[in-house]
Design a protein around this motif. Structure first.
Motif, PDB file in Angstrom:
ATOM      1  N   LYS A  24       0.965  -1.064   0.518  1.00  0.00           N
ATOM      2  CA  LYS A  24       0.174   0.073   0.017  1.00  0.00           C
ATOM      3  C   LYS A  24       0.510   1.395  -0.118  1.00  0.00           C
ATOM      4  CE  LYS A  24      -3.953  -2.240  -0.135  1.00  0.00           C
ATOM      5  NZ  LYS A  24      -5.358  -2.255  -1.293  1.00  0.00           N
ATOM      6  N   LEU A  25       2.352   0.761   0.404  1.00  0.00           N
ATOM      7  CA  LEU A  25       2.795   2.432   0.963  1.00  0.00           C
ATOM      8  C   LEU A  25       3.635   2.845  -0.415  1.00  0.00           C
ATOM      9  CD1 LEU A  25       4.346   1.906   4.131  1.00  0.00           C
ATOM     10  CD2 LEU A  25       2.632   3.882   3.213  1.00  0.00           C
ATOM     11  N   ALA A 106      -2.393  12.333   1.415  1.00  0.00           N
ATOM     12  CA  ALA A 106      -4.126  12.214   0.828  1.00  0.00           C
ATOM     13  C   ALA A 106      -4.475  11.325  -0.464  1.00  0.00           C
ATOM     14  CB  ALA A 106      -4.067  13.827   0.107  1.00  0.00           C
ATOM     15  N   GLU A 107      -3.884  10.623  -1.278  1.00  0.00           N
ATOM     16  CA  GLU A 107      -3.743   9.525  -2.039  1.00  0.00           C
ATOM     17  C   GLU A 107      -3.486   8.864  -1.113  1.00  0.00           C
ATOM     18  OE1 GLU A 107      -4.587   7.214  -5.161  1.00  0.00           O
ATOM     19  OE2 GLU A 107      -4.613   9.364  -5.034  1.00  0.00           O
ATOM     20  N   LEU A 108      -2.899   8.636   0.106  1.00  0.00           N
ATOM     21  CA  LEU A 108      -2.372   7.056   0.591  1.00  0.00           C
ATOM     22  C   LEU A 108      -3.867   7.070   1.422  1.00  0.00           C
ATOM     23  CD1 LEU A 108      -0.936   4.334   1.496  1.00  0.00           C
ATOM     24  CD2 LEU A 108      -0.055   6.159   3.668  1.00  0.00           C
ATOM     25  N   GLN A 109      -4.491   8.351   2.581  1.00  0.00           N
ATOM     26  CA  GLN A 109      -5.322   7.937   2.790  1.00  0.00           C
ATOM     27  C   GLN A 109      -6.674   7.590   2.262  1.00  0.00           C
ATOM     28  OE1 GLN A 109      -5.909  11.659   5.254  1.00  0.00           O
ATOM     29  NE2 GLN A 109      -8.003  10.969   6.029  1.00  0.00           N
ATOM     30  N   LYS A 110      -7.035   7.828   0.921  1.00  0.00           N
ATOM     31  CA  LYS A 110      -8.083   7.374  -0.231  1.00  0.00           C
ATOM     32  C   LYS A 110      -8.103   6.590  -0.324  1.00  0.00           C
ATOM     33  CE  LYS A 110      -9.671   8.570  -4.685  1.00  0.00           C
ATOM     34  NZ  LYS A 110      -9.358   9.746  -5.801  1.00  0.00           N
ATOM     35  N   ARG A 111      -6.875   5.611  -0.839  1.00  0.00           N
ATOM     36  CA  ARG A 111      -6.948   4.375  -1.128  1.00  0.00           C
ATOM     37  C   ARG A 111      -7.188   3.960   0.184  1.00  0.00           C
ATOM     38  NH1 ARG A 111      -2.372   3.367  -5.737  1.00  0.00           N
ATOM     39  NH2 ARG A 111      -3.078   5.174  -6.878  1.00  0.00           N
ATOM     40  N   ILE A 116      -4.213   9.289   8.741  1.00  0.00           N
ATOM     41  CA  ILE A 116      -2.979   9.828   8.865  1.00  0.00           C
ATOM     42  C   ILE A 116      -3.033  10.832  10.428  1.00  0.00           C
ATOM     43  CG2 ILE A 116      -0.568  10.609   7.564  1.00  0.00           C
ATOM     44  CD1 ILE A 116      -2.164   9.568   5.540  1.00  0.00           C
ATOM     45  N   LYS A 117      -2.220  11.014  11.428  1.00  0.00           N
ATOM     46  CA  LYS A 117      -1.680  12.272  11.422  1.00  0.00           C
ATOM     47  C   LYS A 117      -0.642  12.926  11.786  1.00  0.00           C
ATOM     48  CE  LYS A 117      -3.124  13.627  16.112  1.00  0.00           C
ATOM     49  NZ  LYS A 117      -4.211  13.445  18.010  1.00  0.00           N
TER      50      LYS A 117
END
Length: 119
Positions: A24-25, A106-111, A116-117
């Motif tokens: 994923k990363l 943002a893309e990582l969070q979307k996928r 993410i904090k």
């Protein structure tokens, strides 16, 4: 500038199996390099690297995986357990272009739906 943070799931469940987390990363951070870190080893560094290492040294568990990615005027490192299931990823974002990392995060969070904090 160095910012720390964490990646978790909002429901408190694990992020997934190590291989899936790394995949994923890598889907978002194309060219990320992963290294399995067995112990702290000798530290000989100065300046920004000392700041980054001191952040990463907090509550570090060995062995663990570290992923490193360099973008346009920023770099990010990810640290997570070497256990089969990853519950949390610590991250350090640094460089003068840290805002350039926003689209990647943002893309990582979307996928993934991961939270993410940044501190």
């Amino acid at each position: 500038m160095v910012m720390g943070g964490a990646i978790t799931r909002s429901d408190g469940q694990p992020l997934g199996q190590i291989d899936n987390v790394k995949l994923k990363l890598a889907e978002v951070f194309d060219g990320i390099r992963f290294v399995l870190v067995h112990d702290q080893g000798p530290i000989k560094a100065s300046g920004l690297l000392v700041t980054l290492l001191s952040f990463l040294a907090q509550r570090t568990e060995y062995p663990h995986w570290e992923g490193a990615f360099e973008g346009r005027e920023f770099a990010v490192t990810f640290e997570f357990t070497a256990k089969p299931v990853v519950s949390r990823i610590r991250l350090a974002l640094y460089g003068r272009g840290t805002p350039n990392a926003t689209p990647y995060l943002a893309e990582l969070q979307k996928r993934t739906g991961w939270r993410i904090k940044l501190n």
